[in-house]
Design a protein around this motif. Structure first.
Motif, PDB file in Angstrom:
ATOM      1  N   ALA A  63      -7.040  -2.986   3.752  1.00 42.69           N
ATOM      2  CA  ALA A  63      -7.750  -2.138   4.416  1.00 42.69           C
ATOM      3  C   ALA A  63      -6.558  -1.801   5.729  1.00 42.69           C
ATOM      4  O   ALA A  63      -6.208  -0.606   5.841  1.00 42.69           O
ATOM      5  CB  ALA A  63      -8.934  -2.324   5.195  1.00 42.69           C
ATOM      6  N   TYR A  64      -6.229  -2.698   6.220  1.00 41.88           N
ATOM      7  CA  TYR A  64      -5.247  -2.769   7.154  1.00 41.88           C
ATOM      8  C   TYR A  64      -3.664  -2.046   7.051  1.00 41.88           C
ATOM      9  O   TYR A  64      -3.336  -1.458   7.583  1.00 41.88           O
ATOM     10  CB  TYR A  64      -4.976  -4.333   7.729  1.00 41.88           C
ATOM     11  N   SER A 110      -3.371   0.424  -3.490  1.00 48.70           N
ATOM     12  CA  SER A 110      -2.906  -0.510  -2.924  1.00 48.70           C
ATOM     13  C   SER A 110      -2.608  -1.461  -4.255  1.00 48.70           C
ATOM     14  O   SER A 110      -3.182  -1.593  -5.180  1.00 48.70           O
ATOM     15  CB  SER A 110      -3.335  -1.540  -2.131  1.00 48.70           C
ATOM     16  N   ASP A 164      -8.417  -3.453  13.893  1.00 47.06           N
ATOM     17  CA  ASP A 164      -8.880  -4.665  13.329  1.00 47.06           C
ATOM     18  C   ASP A 164      -7.951  -5.647  13.586  1.00 47.06           C
ATOM     19  O   ASP A 164      -7.927  -6.588  14.596  1.00 47.06           O
ATOM     20  CB  ASP A 164      -9.279  -4.592  11.692  1.00 47.06           C
ATOM     21  N   GLU A 190      -3.442   0.018   4.507  1.00 51.50           N
ATOM     22  CA  GLU A 190      -3.367   1.256   3.980  1.00 51.50           C
ATOM     23  C   GLU A 190      -3.674   2.133   5.177  1.00 51.50           C
ATOM     24  O   GLU A 190      -3.337   3.382   5.342  1.00 51.50           O
ATOM     25  CB  GLU A 190      -4.745   1.666   3.019  1.00 51.50           C
ATOM     26  N   LYS A 191      -4.080   1.633   6.362  1.00 52.43           N
ATOM     27  CA  LYS A 191      -4.497   2.378   7.499  1.00 52.43           C
ATOM     28  C   LYS A 191      -3.017   2.672   8.189  1.00 52.43           C
ATOM     29  O   LYS A 191      -2.771   3.625   8.916  1.00 52.43           O
ATOM     30  CB  LYS A 191      -5.150   1.522   8.604  1.00 52.43           C
ATOM     31  N   ASP A 215      -9.179  -8.238   0.936  1.00 56.08           N
ATOM     32  CA  ASP A 215      -9.594  -6.748   1.377  1.00 56.08           C
ATOM     33  C   ASP A 215      -9.496  -6.495   2.695  1.00 56.08           C
ATOM     34  O   ASP A 215      -9.336  -4.978   2.849  1.00 56.08           O
ATOM     35  CB  ASP A 215     -11.436  -6.654   1.006  1.00 56.08           C
ATOM     36  N   ARG A 216      -9.747  -7.262   3.722  1.00 50.01           N
ATOM     37  CA  ARG A 216      -9.556  -6.805   4.905  1.00 50.01           C
ATOM     38  C   ARG A 216      -7.784  -6.560   5.244  1.00 50.01           C
ATOM     39  O   ARG A 216      -7.531  -5.668   6.073  1.00 50.01           O
ATOM     40  CB  ARG A 216      -9.818  -8.008   5.882  1.00 50.01           C
ATOM     41  N   SER A 218      -9.078   6.954  -0.504  1.00 48.76           N
ATOM     42  CA  SER A 218      -8.495   5.604  -1.285  1.00 48.76           C
ATOM     43  C   SER A 218      -9.044   5.731  -2.605  1.00 48.76           C
ATOM     44  O   SER A 218     -10.131   5.710  -2.869  1.00 48.76           O
ATOM     45  CB  SER A 218      -9.156   4.521  -0.268  1.00 48.76           C
ATOM     46  N   SER A 229       0.823  -1.212  -0.141  1.00 49.30           N
ATOM     47  CA  SER A 229      -0.104   0.227  -0.070  1.00 49.30           C
ATOM     48  C   SER A 229       0.675   1.275  -0.194  1.00 49.30           C
ATOM     49  O   SER A 229       2.027   1.294   0.689  1.00 49.30           O
ATOM     50  CB  SER A 229      -0.789   0.083   1.231  1.00 49.30           C
TER      51      SER A 229
END
Length: 237
Positions: A207-208, A86, A186, A210-211, A203-204, A236, A69
């Motif tokens: 997201a992690y 990403s 998460d 990118e955070k 996808d999870r 995003s 990412s």
């Protein structure tokens, strides 16, 4: 001085890695023996290499990258934005796509890469996996023959050390003490392999990842004495 660096010239990044195979027995006998030797001093007493295979993702020789990412600052009509995206999926292709990004958009002298503990982990891991997969290593990651001041890498953990070579601080701890929203709401790094192989939920993981990229950007803003990003400023794409 950090204040003299244009934020638009920095590419923030983070990677997520997993063991190259779903389990130890999928390695051929030679690789099993090599993994056993590699982990001899990391494993607990009486713990087998097979039992320790869930940790294989931390070594480029036995792991693979499932997500890279990135994030960068942009200014539109005077308003600040931080855009993330990403690369994921087939490892050779995601490495090639990431290399193309560096070669096309972040290949000038003024461009820098930035992450947390990236000098110890992310940068060398990416370069090693590129070599293994036959992807040409872009100049920003190829350190051969470069002098220290020619290496275009920033590392927020190194900045936090202030010259203390022994000090390790996690991104989670650093965001907490600097008053930055935690990216670890998460999963954490130890759970990525389970999410990838058992849940099959890329996808999870994206997201992690990118955070974490946003969190690194927030830390750098705090180092520069600037206001951290509002959620509305993060996009995003």
């Amino acid at each position: 001085m950090l204040e003299n660096i244009k934020l638009e010239n920095i590419l923030f990044l983070d990677i997520e890695t997993v063991p190259e195979h779903t389990d130890f027995l999928q390695l051929d006998s030679e690789m099993q023996a090599l993994y056993e030797a590699k982990t001899a001093y990391q494993r607990k007493e009486n713990q087998t290499a097979e039992e320790y295979y869930e940790r294989a993702g931390i070594w480029a020789e036995f792991g693979k990258i499932v997500c890279i990412s990135v994030g960068f600052f942009a200014y539109k009509n005077g308003e600040r934005q931080f855009r993330t995206t990403s690369f994921w999926g087939d490892e050779p292709q995601l490495l090639l796509d990431f290399s193309n990004l560096l070669n096309t958009h972040f290949n000038q002298v003024q461009h820098l890469l930035c992450g947390h503990n990236t000098k110890e982990f992310d940068y060398p891991y990416i370069a090693r996996r590129m070599l293994i997969n036959g992807v040409k290593i872009p100049d920003k990651l190829n350190l051969v023959g470069k002098k220290p001041w020619e290496v275009a890498h920033l590392d927020t953990m190194e900045l936090w050390k202030f010259g203390d070579y022994k000090h390790y601080t996690s991104l989670k701890l650093l965001t907490k003490i600097l008053g930055i929203p935690s990216p670890k709401d998460d999963i954490d790094g130890s759970e990525v392999a389970k999410v990838y192989y058992q849940e099959k939920n890329i996808d999870r993981i994206i997201a992690y990842c990118e955070k974490d990229v946003v969190a690194v950007a927030q830390v750098l803003l705090r180092f520069r004495g600037e206001a951290i990003l509002e959620q509305s400023e993060v996009k995003s794409v």
